[in-house]
Every structure is written in structure tokens, then in C-alpha cells.
Design a protein around this motif. Structure first.
Motif, PDB file in Angstrom:
ATOM      1  N   MET A 145     -12.033  65.059  70.926  1.00 14.05           N
ATOM      2  CA  MET A 145     -11.946  64.587  72.603  1.00 14.05           C
ATOM      3  C   MET A 145     -12.932  64.276  73.338  1.00 14.05           C
ATOM      4  O   MET A 145     -12.614  65.720  73.998  1.00 14.05           O
ATOM      5  N   ILE A 146     -12.597  63.551  74.390  1.00 15.67           N
ATOM      6  CA  ILE A 146     -13.097  63.361  76.128  1.00 15.67           C
ATOM      7  C   ILE A 146     -12.363  62.269  75.954  1.00 15.67           C
ATOM      8  O   ILE A 146     -12.981  61.130  75.330  1.00 15.67           O
ATOM      9  N   THR A 147     -12.014  62.360  77.344  1.00 10.51           N
ATOM     10  CA  THR A 147     -11.558  61.351  78.100  1.00 10.51           C
ATOM     11  C   THR A 147     -12.111  60.920  79.434  1.00 10.51           C
ATOM     12  O   THR A 147     -11.702  62.066  79.939  1.00 10.51           O
ATOM     13  N   PHE A 148     -12.075  59.727  79.537  1.00  9.28           N
ATOM     14  CA  PHE A 148     -12.240  58.732  80.571  1.00  9.28           C
ATOM     15  C   PHE A 148     -12.031  58.089  81.594  1.00  9.28           C
ATOM     16  O   PHE A 148     -12.139  56.955  80.900  1.00  9.28           O
ATOM     17  N   PHE A 149     -11.055  58.144  82.263  1.00 16.41           N
ATOM     18  CA  PHE A 149     -10.237  57.140  82.876  1.00 16.41           C
ATOM     19  C   PHE A 149     -10.500  57.230  84.223  1.00 16.41           C
ATOM     20  O   PHE A 149      -9.963  57.327  84.857  1.00 16.41           O
ATOM     21  N   PHE A 150     -10.386  55.439  84.440  1.00 22.68           N
ATOM     22  CA  PHE A 150     -10.857  55.140  85.866  1.00 22.68           C
ATOM     23  C   PHE A 150     -11.416  55.594  86.772  1.00 22.68           C
ATOM     24  O   PHE A 150     -11.003  55.311  87.551  1.00 22.68           O
ATOM     25  N   PHE A 151     -12.649  56.402  86.233  1.00 26.76           N
ATOM     26  CA  PHE A 151     -13.392  56.788  86.839  1.00 26.76           C
ATOM     27  C   PHE A 151     -15.137  56.517  87.178  1.00 26.76           C
ATOM     28  O   PHE A 151     -15.676  56.552  88.164  1.00 26.76           O
ATOM     29  N   TYR A 152     -15.323  55.987  85.959  1.00 25.19           N
ATOM     30  CA  TYR A 152     -16.634  55.935  85.563  1.00 25.19           C
ATOM     31  C   TYR A 152     -17.060  54.552  86.535  1.00 25.19           C
ATOM     32  O   TYR A 152     -18.757  54.711  87.254  1.00 25.19           O
ATOM     33  N   HIS A 153     -16.664  53.902  87.038  1.00 17.96           N
ATOM     34  CA  HIS A 153     -17.318  52.959  88.501  1.00 17.96           C
ATOM     35  C   HIS A 153     -17.251  53.886  89.829  1.00 17.96           C
ATOM     36  O   HIS A 153     -18.333  53.097  90.358  1.00 17.96           O
ATOM     37  N   ASP A 154     -16.987  54.840  90.257  1.00 16.74           N
ATOM     38  CA  ASP A 154     -16.682  55.452  90.674  1.00 16.74           C
ATOM     39  C   ASP A 154     -18.226  56.219  90.367  1.00 16.74           C
ATOM     40  O   ASP A 154     -19.342  56.549  91.800  1.00 16.74           O
ATOM     41  N   ILE A 155     -18.309  56.954  89.444  1.00 14.49           N
ATOM     42  CA  ILE A 155     -19.490  57.508  89.367  1.00 14.49           C
ATOM     43  C   ILE A 155     -21.107  57.096  90.093  1.00 14.49           C
ATOM     44  O   ILE A 155     -22.083  57.219  89.988  1.00 14.49           O
ATOM     45  N   SER A 156     -20.194  55.662  89.179  1.00 11.07           N
ATOM     46  CA  SER A 156     -21.321  54.545  89.102  1.00 11.07           C
ATOM     47  C   SER A 156     -22.932  54.665  90.846  1.00 11.07           C
ATOM     48  O   SER A 156     -23.478  54.125  91.501  1.00 11.07           O
ATOM     49  N   TYR A 157     -21.737  54.811  92.024  1.00 12.62           N
ATOM     50  CA  TYR A 157     -22.068  55.234  92.888  1.00 12.62           C
ATOM     51  C   TYR A 157     -22.448  56.081  94.237  1.00 12.62           C
ATOM     52  O   TYR A 157     -22.904  56.311  95.158  1.00 12.62           O
ATOM     53  N   LEU A 158     -21.976  57.543  92.874  1.00 10.44           N
ATOM     54  CA  LEU A 158     -22.120  58.404  94.113  1.00 10.44           C
ATOM     55  C   LEU A 158     -23.915  59.427  93.036  1.00 10.44           C
ATOM     56  O   LEU A 158     -24.326  58.387  92.030  1.00 10.44           O
ATOM     57  N   PRO A 159     -24.044  59.875  93.149  1.00  3.41           N
ATOM     58  CA  PRO A 159     -25.731  61.057  93.395  1.00  3.41           C
ATOM     59  C   PRO A 159     -25.415  61.401  92.299  1.00  3.41           C
ATOM     60  O   PRO A 159     -25.331  62.884  91.851  1.00  3.41           O
ATOM     61  N   VAL A 160     -25.307  60.540  90.546  1.00  6.13           N
ATOM     62  CA  VAL A 160     -25.017  61.128  89.789  1.00  6.13           C
ATOM     63  C   VAL A 160     -26.605  60.281  88.305  1.00  6.13           C
ATOM     64  O   VAL A 160     -26.366  59.648  88.556  1.00  6.13           O
ATOM     65  N   ASP A 161     -26.336  61.236  87.282  1.00  3.77           N
ATOM     66  CA  ASP A 161     -27.312  61.317  86.643  1.00  3.77           C
ATOM     67  C   ASP A 161     -26.160  60.662  85.670  1.00  3.77           C
ATOM     68  O   ASP A 161     -26.067  61.384  85.116  1.00  3.77           O
ATOM     69  N   SER A 204     -19.447  45.484  80.130  1.00  2.39           N
ATOM     70  CA  SER A 204     -20.275  44.677  79.714  1.00  2.39           C
ATOM     71  C   SER A 204     -21.835  46.319  80.090  1.00  2.39           C
ATOM     72  O   SER A 204     -22.486  46.918  79.134  1.00  2.39           O
ATOM     73  N   THR A 205     -21.747  46.073  81.209  1.00  2.00           N
ATOM     74  CA  THR A 205     -22.064  47.027  81.235  1.00  2.00           C
ATOM     75  C   THR A 205     -22.099  48.338  81.590  1.00  2.00           C
ATOM     76  O   THR A 205     -23.093  50.085  81.162  1.00  2.00           O
ATOM     77  N   LEU A 206     -20.666  48.697  81.198  1.00  2.00           N
ATOM     78  CA  LEU A 206     -20.400  50.453  81.078  1.00  2.00           C
ATOM     79  C   LEU A 206     -20.792  50.614  79.698  1.00  2.00           C
ATOM     80  O   LEU A 206     -21.348  51.632  78.702  1.00  2.00           O
ATOM     81  N   GLU A 209     -24.646  51.734  78.895  1.00  2.00           N
ATOM     82  CA  GLU A 209     -24.184  52.737  79.114  1.00  2.00           C
ATOM     83  C   GLU A 209     -24.467  53.691  78.298  1.00  2.00           C
ATOM     84  O   GLU A 209     -24.712  54.832  78.262  1.00  2.00           O
ATOM     85  N   ILE A 210     -22.831  53.914  77.901  1.00  2.00           N
ATOM     86  CA  ILE A 210     -22.543  54.682  77.267  1.00  2.00           C
ATOM     87  C   ILE A 210     -23.304  54.643  74.900  1.00  2.00           C
ATOM     88  O   ILE A 210     -23.303  55.793  75.306  1.00  2.00           O
ATOM     89  N   GLU A 211     -23.590  53.120  74.927  1.00  2.00           N
ATOM     90  CA  GLU A 211     -23.919  53.095  73.978  1.00  2.00           C
ATOM     91  C   GLU A 211     -25.468  53.832  73.955  1.00  2.00           C
ATOM     92  O   GLU A 211     -25.710  54.281  72.524  1.00  2.00           O
ATOM     93  N   ALA A 212     -25.073  53.998  75.346  1.00  3.65           N
ATOM     94  CA  ALA A 212     -27.289  54.695  75.074  1.00  3.65           C
ATOM     95  C   ALA A 212     -27.614  55.746  74.257  1.00  3.65           C
ATOM     96  O   ALA A 212     -28.253  56.102  74.346  1.00  3.65           O
ATOM     97  N   ALA A 213     -26.485  56.603  74.804  1.00  2.00           N
ATOM     98  CA  ALA A 213     -26.294  57.980  74.627  1.00  2.00           C
ATOM     99  C   ALA A 213     -25.754  57.891  72.897  1.00  2.00           C
ATOM    100  O   ALA A 213     -25.855  59.434  72.952  1.00  2.00           O
ATOM    101  N   GLY A 214     -25.463  56.981  72.088  1.00  2.00           N
ATOM    102  CA  GLY A 214     -25.522  57.670  70.704  1.00  2.00           C
ATOM    103  C   GLY A 214     -24.084  56.901  70.429  1.00  2.00           C
ATOM    104  O   GLY A 214     -24.206  57.269  69.375  1.00  2.00           O
ATOM    105  N   PHE A 215     -23.522  56.258  71.449  1.00  2.00           N
ATOM    106  CA  PHE A 215     -21.778  56.148  70.911  1.00  2.00           C
ATOM    107  C   PHE A 215     -21.582  54.829  70.412  1.00  2.00           C
ATOM    108  O   PHE A 215     -22.046  54.269  70.800  1.00  2.00           O
ATOM    109  N   LYS A 216     -20.665  54.927  69.057  1.00  2.00           N
ATOM    110  CA  LYS A 216     -20.160  53.283  68.243  1.00  2.00           C
ATOM    111  C   LYS A 216     -19.116  53.810  68.697  1.00  2.00           C
ATOM    112  O   LYS A 216     -17.790  54.331  68.948  1.00  2.00           O
ATOM    113  N   LEU A 217     -19.089  52.168  69.289  1.00  2.00           N
ATOM    114  CA  LEU A 217     -17.588  51.687  69.285  1.00  2.00           C
ATOM    115  C   LEU A 217     -16.633  51.377  68.492  1.00  2.00           C
ATOM    116  O   LEU A 217     -17.572  50.782  67.321  1.00  2.00           O
TER     117      LEU A 217
END
Length: 253
Positions: A145-161, A204-206, A209-217
Motif C-alpha cells: 500500500m501507498i498512502t498520500f494524505f492531504f499533501f497532493y495539493h501542495d505537490i501541485s505548486y511545487l517544482p515536481v513532475d 476530479s483533477t486529482l 492525474e492518478i488514473e493517468a498512471a494506471g490506477f483503478k478507482l
């Protein structure tokens, strides 16, 4: 050898063969723990208990399906609130990798994670200091498992691919492994435009982006939804509970 001894030997041999034929118990097969009891552990800090009131960790752990024996990557671990809860849940045989970037640790977290790491509850945690778009050590593979809690929005304005980050998370999971991600809701149409000002992201934006990597909800949690939130106020200044979405993705088998 008499008949009784022969029968005993035969029974022992049958029992051994049966045990050898049984599949090994995997983390996926482990019984779900008592999440409420984990959250109620008497050695947790008062500060964490305050955070519990808005994060509802027992419900989050149950939704994610965290179990003993799992190996988990906690993205953007920050001060380690979620990391510690995960570590308590996967113990004693599981492991948690707590990821953060050096820049964020230095600017915002300082020594908070290191202080928490001294707790016995963190003994099965490995701190991983790596950039967000290259977050996983090369030798870490087949995560449960990978968890990603309440920080993806911050990633979006940082210099991150973000596309590279999401693909690397996908690659690090075992087939059938899960990504559980939660964040603060923005209004429809806001996308990532308010990520830095309001600390929110459009769901919907998140998802896109996640589903473009191959993940299935595979599941959506509503236990942190708050319809009274107008979604136009900064998260840290809102006079009402923040509306938050929780999503569970799976890497296809």
C-alpha cells in the motif's frame, strides 16, 4: 513396530504434509485489527488526539484496509502523524517507509519527525528523504500500500513532475496493491488553481492525474465530507469543518 506406533507415525506424517501444503499467510489475508483500540493506545500524544478529532483515523485505517504484516509507503509523511498510526497497525512484522523531501523537512517540519521517531511505536519505520517525483528507493518494491494524505495539493505548486511521481508509485506497488489518497476539496472548476492560496484541489483533477498512471478507482470514502464547507476559504482559516475526499485506488492484478 506395533500397530499403535505405526498409526502415530502416519498421523504425524499426514499433519506435516497438510501444513506444508497450506499457503503462507500474507498481509492481505490477515484479520483486520481493532482500529479503535489502536487509535486509543494510551502512549499516543495529546497533540495527536487533537488531530484525531478532524482526521477520524480509525475510519481512515478501516477504509484503507491496513493490516498487520503490510509494507507501506507513507508519502509526504511530514511530522509523522499518519506514519505512526500505520506503524502501529502493521506491527509487529510490517514495515512503513516514511517519505519526505529534504526541502520540506528543513522548512516546515524541522526536527518534529525525528522527535516522534524516538517512540517505540516507530521502531518499524524507515525514514526516506527523497524528492517527490523520485520518492522510492530502488530496492523498495512490491509494496502492499501507498498512502498520500492531504499533501497532493501542495505537490501541485511545487517544482515536481507529478506524472513521473504517480508512475513511480504505481511501479512500486505489487499487483493488486493499493494507493489511498485524501485531500481538501476545491470547488468544481478550480483544478489546482487554489492549491497554494486555499490549500485545496478539485477532486476530479486529482482523479484524472492518478488514473493517468494506471490506477483503478475501487472505493470512495464519505466519512470526511462536510457539505457546509463553501470550499472558498483557506483550509487553515475555515470556520466550519473542511470538506475532504478519500479515494482508494488499486494497481490491476
Amino acid at each position: 513396530m506395533n500397530r499403535l506406533m505405526l498409526r502415530s507415525v502416519a498421523c504425524a506424517a499426514l499433519a506435516t504434509a497438510t501444513l506444508l501444503a497450506m499457503p503462507a499467510v500474507r498481509a492481505d489475508d490477515a484479520a483486520s485489527p481493532d482500529y479503535a483500540a489502536i487509535v486509543a493506545a494510551p502512549d499516543r500524544s495529546d497533540a495527536d488526539r487533537q488531530v484525531d478529532q478532524r482526521r477520524l483515523p480509525a475510519k481512515m485505517l478501516a477504509f484503507a484496509g491496513v493490516k498487520p504484516g503490510m509494507t507501506i509507503l507513507d508519502m509526504a509523511a511530514s511530522a509523522g502523524y499518519s506514519t505512526e498510526l500505520l506503524a502501529r497497525t502493521v506491527a509487529p512484522s510490517g514495515k512503513v517507509y516514511a517519505q519526505d523531501s529534504a526541502a520540506v523537512l528543513e522548512r516546515f517540519v524541522k526536527d518534529k519527525f525525528d522527535t516522534r521517531a524516538k517512540s517505540p511505536a516507530m521502531k518499524n519505520v524507515i525514514h526516506v528523504v527523497r524528492d517527490y517525483d523520485d520518492p522510492i528507493p530502488p530496492d523498495v518494491k512490491n509494496l502492499d500500500m501507498i498512502t498520500f494524505f492531504f499533501f497532493y495539493h501542495d505537490i501541485s505548486y511545487l517544482p515536481v513532475d507529478r506524472a513521473a511521481m504517480n508512475k513511480k508509485m504505481f511501479a512500486a506497488l505489487k499487483p493488486g496493491g493499493y494507493l489511498v489518497i485524501a485531500d481538501h476539496s476545491a470547488k468544481p472548476g478550480d483544478g489546482t488553481n487554489v492549491a497554494k492560496t486555499l490549500h485545496r484541489i478539485e477532486e476530479s483533477t486529482l482523479k484524472q492525474e492518478i488514473e493517468a498512471a494506471g490506477f483503478k478507482l475501487v472505493a470512495e470514502g464519505d466519512f470526511l465530507h462536510h457539505a457546509e464547507d463553501p470550499k472558498d476559504i483557506p483550509v487553515f482559516k475555515a470556520p466550519v469543518p473542511i470538506d475532504e475526499f478519500v479515494l482508494k485506488y488499486q494497481k490491476p492484478q
